[in-house]
Design an enzyme around this catalytic site. Structure first.
Site, PDB file in Angstrom:
ATOM      1  N   TRP A  14      -3.229   0.944  11.282  1.00  0.00           N
ATOM      2  CA  TRP A  14      -4.487   0.745  10.552  1.00  0.00           C
ATOM      3  C   TRP A  14      -4.414   1.336   9.141  1.00  0.00           C
ATOM      4  O   TRP A  14      -5.246   2.159   8.732  1.00  0.00           O
ATOM      5  CB  TRP A  14      -5.642   1.376  11.327  1.00  0.00           C
ATOM      6  CG  TRP A  14      -5.929   0.769  12.662  1.00  0.00           C
ATOM      7  CD1 TRP A  14      -5.127  -0.052  13.396  1.00  0.00           C
ATOM      8  CD2 TRP A  14      -7.123   0.947  13.441  1.00  0.00           C
ATOM      9  NE1 TRP A  14      -5.724  -0.392  14.585  1.00  0.00           N
ATOM     10  CE2 TRP A  14      -6.959   0.212  14.634  1.00  0.00           C
ATOM     11  CE3 TRP A  14      -8.291   1.661  13.249  1.00  0.00           C
ATOM     12  CZ2 TRP A  14      -7.932   0.160  15.624  1.00  0.00           C
ATOM     13  CZ3 TRP A  14      -9.263   1.625  14.241  1.00  0.00           C
ATOM     14  CH2 TRP A  14      -9.091   0.871  15.420  1.00  0.00           C
ATOM     15  N   GLN A  63       0.814  -1.213   0.000  1.00  0.00           N
ATOM     16  CA  GLN A  63       0.000   0.000   0.000  1.00  0.00           C
ATOM     17  C   GLN A  63       0.852   1.270   0.000  1.00  0.00           C
ATOM     18  O   GLN A  63       0.659   2.164  -0.824  1.00  0.00           O
ATOM     19  CB  GLN A  63      -0.934  -0.002   1.220  1.00  0.00           C
ATOM     20  CG  GLN A  63      -1.957  -1.115   1.220  1.00  0.00           C
ATOM     21  CD  GLN A  63      -2.971  -0.939   2.337  1.00  0.00           C
ATOM     22  OE1 GLN A  63      -3.888  -0.129   2.254  1.00  0.00           O
ATOM     23  NE2 GLN A  63      -2.816  -1.702   3.404  1.00  0.00           N
ATOM     24  N   TYR A  95       3.982 -11.112  14.752  1.00  0.00           N
ATOM     25  CA  TYR A  95       4.097  -9.945  13.877  1.00  0.00           C
ATOM     26  C   TYR A  95       4.699  -8.756  14.623  1.00  0.00           C
ATOM     27  O   TYR A  95       5.692  -8.163  14.191  1.00  0.00           O
ATOM     28  CB  TYR A  95       2.731  -9.569  13.296  1.00  0.00           C
ATOM     29  CG  TYR A  95       2.730  -8.229  12.598  1.00  0.00           C
ATOM     30  CD1 TYR A  95       3.446  -8.036  11.427  1.00  0.00           C
ATOM     31  CD2 TYR A  95       2.022  -7.145  13.134  1.00  0.00           C
ATOM     32  CE1 TYR A  95       3.466  -6.798  10.797  1.00  0.00           C
ATOM     33  CE2 TYR A  95       2.035  -5.907  12.501  1.00  0.00           C
ATOM     34  CZ  TYR A  95       2.755  -5.744  11.338  1.00  0.00           C
ATOM     35  OH  TYR A  95       2.776  -4.511  10.721  1.00  0.00           O
ATOM     36  N   ALA A  99       7.424  -5.348   4.094  1.00  0.00           N
ATOM     37  CA  ALA A  99       7.177  -5.976   5.397  1.00  0.00           C
ATOM     38  C   ALA A  99       6.323  -7.226   5.228  1.00  0.00           C
ATOM     39  O   ALA A  99       5.596  -7.364   4.246  1.00  0.00           O
ATOM     40  CB  ALA A  99       6.477  -5.008   6.343  1.00  0.00           C
TER      41      ALA A  99
END
Length: 294
Positions: A150, A11, A125, A60
């Site tokens: 988020w 993203q 994570y 990541a």
């Protein structure tokens, strides 16, 4: 300025590529085919060959639940790779901008988290991302670690796109309302990172260290979902009423525990760099409009 970007399809990486095209910087994005960041020799060779002015790590392992099973892979990408990037950057005297997460905290604090608060990640994570932060800190002084939360965008898989999809299919959704945080657009994160690059180009330095950059105002997943559904209806992606039912976390069990409090204070980042926290409500509408336009 030449920016080497580790990551290409995620993203934030996608937004950095797009924004880079209209900036004064040359953004060279290296995905998995171009660079295996878990291979130290490849990292060293690429940085030495490209000779970038700055490196941004937007790569990541982000599959929070899957990480509980794929422990070695999560650590290879989230701990080892940032360490390799940091070590190679130090050898070439190149700064590193590294993206981290709210998951380094356990969420037990009653108020929003500051950078100085003690970390205590709940799952693999978060633990692997914290280990990555430590690898960067121990390897290079010229670094910025940006913790965010988020993340959403028009790219890839994320909560916004999921809510729009299931909202178009159903009349009622059940969404957790006892986890709090700050939705943050990938667009805002990319803009903030490029602003840092602008400042480094102009000044030759930055206020190195760890910072929080999180969307405002704080909300719950339920509150976020309600806004997504509202925007989806407003812009024609959902053509019927959808009731968003609040539920507690225990009614939506997951393999990995999530922090109940993911609220990150962004004031230190704003003070240091003059970049305000992301207005997620405004960013959300822009993204829904873009998705509606196809």
């Amino acid at each position: 300025m030449k920016i080497m970007l580790a990551g290409e399809k995620g993203q934030v990486a996608s937004e950095l590529v797009i924004q880079g095209q209209s900036s004064s910087h040359e953004v060279i994005a290296l995905g998995r085919k171009g660079l295996d960041i878990s291979d130290v020799s490849q990292v060293e060779q690429q940085i030495e060959a490209l000779q970038p002015d700055i490196v941004i790590n937007a790569a990541a392992y982000t599959a929070v639940d899957k990480a509980e099973e794929e422990v070695e892979l999560a650590y290879a990408i989230n701990r080892d790779a940032p360490g390799y990037l940091a070590e190679s950057c130090k050898l070439q005297d190149i700064p590193l901008l590294h993206i981290s997460t709210d998951y380094v905290f356990d969420g037990c604090k009653d108020s929003p988290y500051a950078e100085s608060d003690e970390v205590s990640p709940l799952g693999v994570y978060g633990q692997s991302k914290w280990a990555g932060e430590e690898a960067v800190r121990s390897s290079i002084d010229q670094h910025i670690i940006m913790r965010t939360s988020w993340v959403f965008s028009r790219h890839g898989h994320n909560f916004v796109k999921t809510m729009l999809r299931v909202g178009a299919e159903r009349n009622e959704l059940k969404v957790v309302d006892d986890q709090l945080g700050g939705p943050t657009s990938a667009n805002g994160i990319a803009s903030a990172l490029l602003a840092l690059c602008d400042q480094y180009e102009a000044q030759g330095r930055l206020a190195w260290g760890t910072y929080h950059y999180s969307g405002q105002p704080f909300t719950s997943w339920h509150g976020f979902a309600e806004q997504i559904i509202e925007q989806g209806r407003k812009h024609g992606l959902i053509n019927h009423e959808v009731k968003v039912q609040p539920i507690p976390t225990h009614e939506y069990p997951t393999p990995a525990k999530r922090p109940a409090n993911s609220r990150l204070l962004s004031e230190r980042f704003s003070a240091a760099f003059g970049v305000e926290a992301d207005d997620w409500e405004a960013q959300l509408e822009k993204i829904v409009v873009a998705l509606a336009a196809g």
